[in-house]
Motif scaffolding. Structure first.
Motif, PDB file in Angstrom:
ATOM      1  N   LYS A 139       0.823  -1.213   0.000  1.00 17.18           N
ATOM      2  CA  LYS A 139       0.000   0.000   0.000  1.00 17.18           C
ATOM      3  C   LYS A 139       0.851   1.255   0.000  1.00 17.18           C
ATOM      4  CE  LYS A 139      -3.928   2.087   2.421  1.00 17.18           C
ATOM      5  NZ  LYS A 139      -4.870   1.957   3.559  1.00 17.18           N
ATOM      6  N   LEU A 140       2.053   1.167   0.561  1.00 19.01           N
ATOM      7  CA  LEU A 140       2.914   2.340   0.699  1.00 19.01           C
ATOM      8  C   LEU A 140       3.864   2.517  -0.489  1.00 19.01           C
ATOM      9  CD1 LEU A 140       3.636   4.680   2.579  1.00 19.01           C
ATOM     10  CD2 LEU A 140       5.204   3.143   3.786  1.00 19.01           C
ATOM     11  N   ARG A 141       4.206   1.441  -1.164  1.00 19.11           N
ATOM     12  CA  ARG A 141       5.218   1.495  -2.227  1.00 19.11           C
ATOM     13  C   ARG A 141       4.908   2.524  -3.327  1.00 19.11           C
ATOM     14  NH1 ARG A 141       8.834  -2.903  -2.299  1.00 19.11           N
ATOM     15  NH2 ARG A 141       8.351  -4.470  -0.713  1.00 19.11           N
ATOM     16  N   PRO A 142       3.677   2.614  -3.832  1.00 17.32           N
ATOM     17  CA  PRO A 142       3.424   3.575  -4.911  1.00 17.32           C
ATOM     18  C   PRO A 142       3.681   5.027  -4.522  1.00 17.32           C
ATOM     19  CG  PRO A 142       1.638   1.982  -4.741  1.00 17.32           C
ATOM     20  CD  PRO A 142       2.477   1.812  -3.536  1.00 17.32           C
ATOM     21  N   ALA A 202       3.662   0.961   9.529  1.00 15.80           N
ATOM     22  CA  ALA A 202       2.292   1.012  10.050  1.00 15.80           C
ATOM     23  C   ALA A 202       1.973   2.391  10.617  1.00 15.80           C
ATOM     24  CB  ALA A 202       2.109  -0.061  11.120  1.00 15.80           C
ATOM     25  N   VAL A 203       2.940   2.968  11.355  1.00 12.21           N
ATOM     26  CA  VAL A 203       2.739   4.314  11.919  1.00 12.21           C
ATOM     27  C   VAL A 203       2.625   5.344  10.807  1.00 12.21           C
ATOM     28  CG1 VAL A 203       3.818   6.141  13.305  1.00 12.21           C
ATOM     29  CG2 VAL A 203       3.880   3.761  14.104  1.00 12.21           C
ATOM     30  N   LEU A 204       3.476   5.219   9.782  1.00  9.25           N
ATOM     31  CA  LEU A 204       3.459   6.182   8.687  1.00  9.25           C
ATOM     32  C   LEU A 204       2.132   6.155   7.937  1.00  9.25           C
ATOM     33  CD1 LEU A 204       4.875   8.285   6.946  1.00  9.25           C
ATOM     34  CD2 LEU A 204       5.863   6.408   5.605  1.00  9.25           C
ATOM     35  N   LEU A 205       1.576   4.979   7.729  1.00  2.56           N
ATOM     36  CA  LEU A 205       0.297   4.886   7.030  1.00  2.56           C
ATOM     37  C   LEU A 205      -0.793   5.632   7.792  1.00  2.56           C
ATOM     38  CD1 LEU A 205       0.340   1.169   5.802  1.00  2.56           C
ATOM     39  CD2 LEU A 205       0.327   3.226   4.374  1.00  2.56           C
ATOM     40  N   VAL A 206      -0.719   5.587   9.120  1.00  5.03           N
ATOM     41  CA  VAL A 206      -1.698   6.337   9.927  1.00  5.03           C
ATOM     42  C   VAL A 206      -1.445   7.831   9.813  1.00  5.03           C
ATOM     43  CG1 VAL A 206      -2.531   6.785  12.265  1.00  5.03           C
ATOM     44  CG2 VAL A 206      -2.037   4.439  11.535  1.00  5.03           C
ATOM     45  N   LEU A 207      -0.167   8.234   9.876  1.00  8.08           N
ATOM     46  CA  LEU A 207       0.170   9.661   9.828  1.00  8.08           C
ATOM     47  C   LEU A 207      -0.172  10.292   8.486  1.00  8.08           C
ATOM     48  CD1 LEU A 207       3.648   9.801  11.640  1.00  8.08           C
ATOM     49  CD2 LEU A 207       1.378  10.289  12.584  1.00  8.08           C
ATOM     50  N   PRO A 249      -2.961  15.954   7.524  1.00  4.89           N
ATOM     51  CA  PRO A 249      -2.307  16.944   6.667  1.00  4.89           C
ATOM     52  C   PRO A 249      -0.879  17.206   7.158  1.00  4.89           C
ATOM     53  CG  PRO A 249      -3.904  18.017   8.102  1.00  4.89           C
ATOM     54  CD  PRO A 249      -4.095  16.543   8.281  1.00  4.89           C
ATOM     55  N   GLY A 250       0.023  17.378   6.221  1.00  3.27           N
ATOM     56  CA  GLY A 250       1.407  17.667   6.571  1.00  3.27           C
ATOM     57  C   GLY A 250       2.316  17.438   5.389  1.00  3.27           C
ATOM     58  N   MET A 251       3.562  17.893   5.515  1.00  2.00           N
ATOM     59  CA  MET A 251       4.551  17.718   4.459  1.00  2.00           C
ATOM     60  C   MET A 251       5.780  16.961   4.957  1.00  2.00           C
ATOM     61  SD  MET A 251       3.303  18.950   1.694  1.00  2.00           S
ATOM     62  CE  MET A 251       4.758  19.010   0.667  1.00  2.00           C
ATOM     63  N   ASN A 252       5.981  16.954   6.257  1.00  2.00           N
ATOM     64  CA  ASN A 252       7.166  16.303   6.816  1.00  2.00           C
ATOM     65  C   ASN A 252       6.734  15.315   7.895  1.00  2.00           C
ATOM     66  OD1 ASN A 252       9.240  18.050   5.420  1.00  2.00           O
ATOM     67  ND2 ASN A 252       8.183  19.631   6.608  1.00  2.00           N
ATOM     68  N   TYR A 253       7.179  14.073   7.730  1.00  3.42           N
ATOM     69  CA  TYR A 253       6.806  13.001   8.656  1.00  3.42           C
ATOM     70  C   TYR A 253       8.077  12.386   9.237  1.00  3.42           C
ATOM     71  CZ  TYR A 253       2.400  13.450   6.139  1.00  3.42           C
ATOM     72  OH  TYR A 253       1.250  13.941   5.582  1.00  3.42           O
ATOM     73  N   ASP A 254       8.069  12.207  10.540  1.00  3.61           N
ATOM     74  CA  ASP A 254       9.239  11.643  11.215  1.00  3.61           C
ATOM     75  C   ASP A 254       8.807  10.378  11.963  1.00  3.61           C
ATOM     76  OD1 ASP A 254      11.432  10.970  12.761  1.00  3.61           O
ATOM     77  OD2 ASP A 254      11.821  13.024  13.433  1.00  3.61           O
ATOM     78  N   VAL A 255       9.270   9.210  11.462  1.00  3.34           N
ATOM     79  CA  VAL A 255       8.953   7.949  12.134  1.00  3.34           C
ATOM     80  C   VAL A 255      10.231   7.239  12.587  1.00  3.34           C
ATOM     81  CG1 VAL A 255       6.774   7.583  10.903  1.00  3.34           C
ATOM     82  CG2 VAL A 255       8.912   6.733   9.916  1.00  3.34           C
ATOM     83  N   SER A 256      11.314   8.008  12.688  1.00  5.98           N
ATOM     84  CA  SER A 256      12.585   7.412  13.111  1.00  5.98           C
ATOM     85  C   SER A 256      12.468   6.816  14.508  1.00  5.98           C
ATOM     86  CB  SER A 256      13.703   8.450  13.055  1.00  5.98           C
ATOM     87  OG  SER A 256      13.380   9.582  13.847  1.00  5.98           O
TER      88      SER A 256
END
Length: 249
Positions: free
Chosen positions: A186-189, A225-230, A234-241
């Motif tokens: 789901k995330l690859r594209p 999994a966390v990124l898919l929820v985030l 709305p946002g442009m920068n995501y931090d899942v480190s």
């Protein structure tokens, strides 16, 4: 009346008994026949072995290539170097395997003999997880981190990998490939580019200009999994480190 003559005996040979010489000749004929059959059998086996091992009677007449995609059949046959007419049974399958396996695009190969005269090569080609833009073109990198081919343009459908030098021994390459291998479908594209300079600073560029700070290749499934929820926010920068302290800005 005359007296019987001593020392003589008169035996009556049975009517059905053949002379001794006839029995000997019969036995000899049987022995000779058996020896002839044995000789002919040995000669037949020797002839068959000779034909199989040293003549084109059961020689290679066809090299069947299967599983190839980017590679052409002629390219594979040229590297396999199987001479037409070579006795099929004497082929060194390991040597053929090693020659074909040396083609950079080949991930695995099986070599099979098929009577009467076919050699079958079943290939598994490498599949790119991304491409790296370098001065000489776009280098394809597979799921093991191997740089195996160069294209003049970016490979369609795979993300760009921003790496200094792609190599299966490079920590940054291993980290990027490790993350891509575990990403959910789901995330690859959404992933357009992946960058890293070490094994602990993986970064994504997603569609729409969004960026993701991923960190190391550890906990990839949880981070995904966390990124898919985030991404639903709305946002442009995501931090899942640090997936327990993930942020959106």
């Amino acid at each position: 009346m005359s007296a019987p003559v001593r020392g003589r005996s008169t035996r009556v040979r049975p009517a059905n008994r053949r002379p001794k010489s006839a029995e000997y000749k019969a036995r000899r004929r049987v022995i000779l026949r058996r020896r002839l059959v044995a000789l002919l059998t040995v000669l037949s086996v020797v002839g068959l072995v000779y034909c199989v091992y040293f003549t084109p009677l059961l020689g290679v007449s066809r090299v069947d290539v299967r599983g190839n995609g980017a590679l052409t059949e002629d390219e594979v046959r040229a590297v396999a170097a199987i001479e037409t007419g070579s006795p099929l049974i004497r082929l060194d399958l390991k040597e053929i395997h090693d020659r074909v396996a040396g083609i950079p695009r080949v991930a695995a190969v099986e070599v099979e003999r098929q009577l009467p005269g076919t050699v079958r090569l079943v290939l598994t080609e490498r599949v790119p997880v991304g491409s790296v833009k370098l001065p000489d073109g776009f280098h394809l990198v597979d799921s093991t981190g191997k740089d195996y081919a160069i294209l003049p343009a970016a490979a369609p459908g795979v993300p760009e990998l921003v790496l200094t030098l792609p190599s299966s021994s490079d920590p940054a390459t291993r980290a990027v490939v490790g993350v891509l291998n575990e990403l959910p479908e789901k995330l690859r594209p959404e992933v357009l580019a992946v960058a890293a300079t070490t094994g602990a600073d993986v970064r994504f560029t997603l569609s729409g200009g969004r960026t993701v700070k991923w960190g190391s290749a550890e906990d990839t499934a949880r981070k995904a999994a966390v990124l898919l929820v985030l991404l639903s926010r709305p946002g442009m920068n995501y931090d899942v480190s640090s997936p327990d302290l993930a942020t959106v800005s």
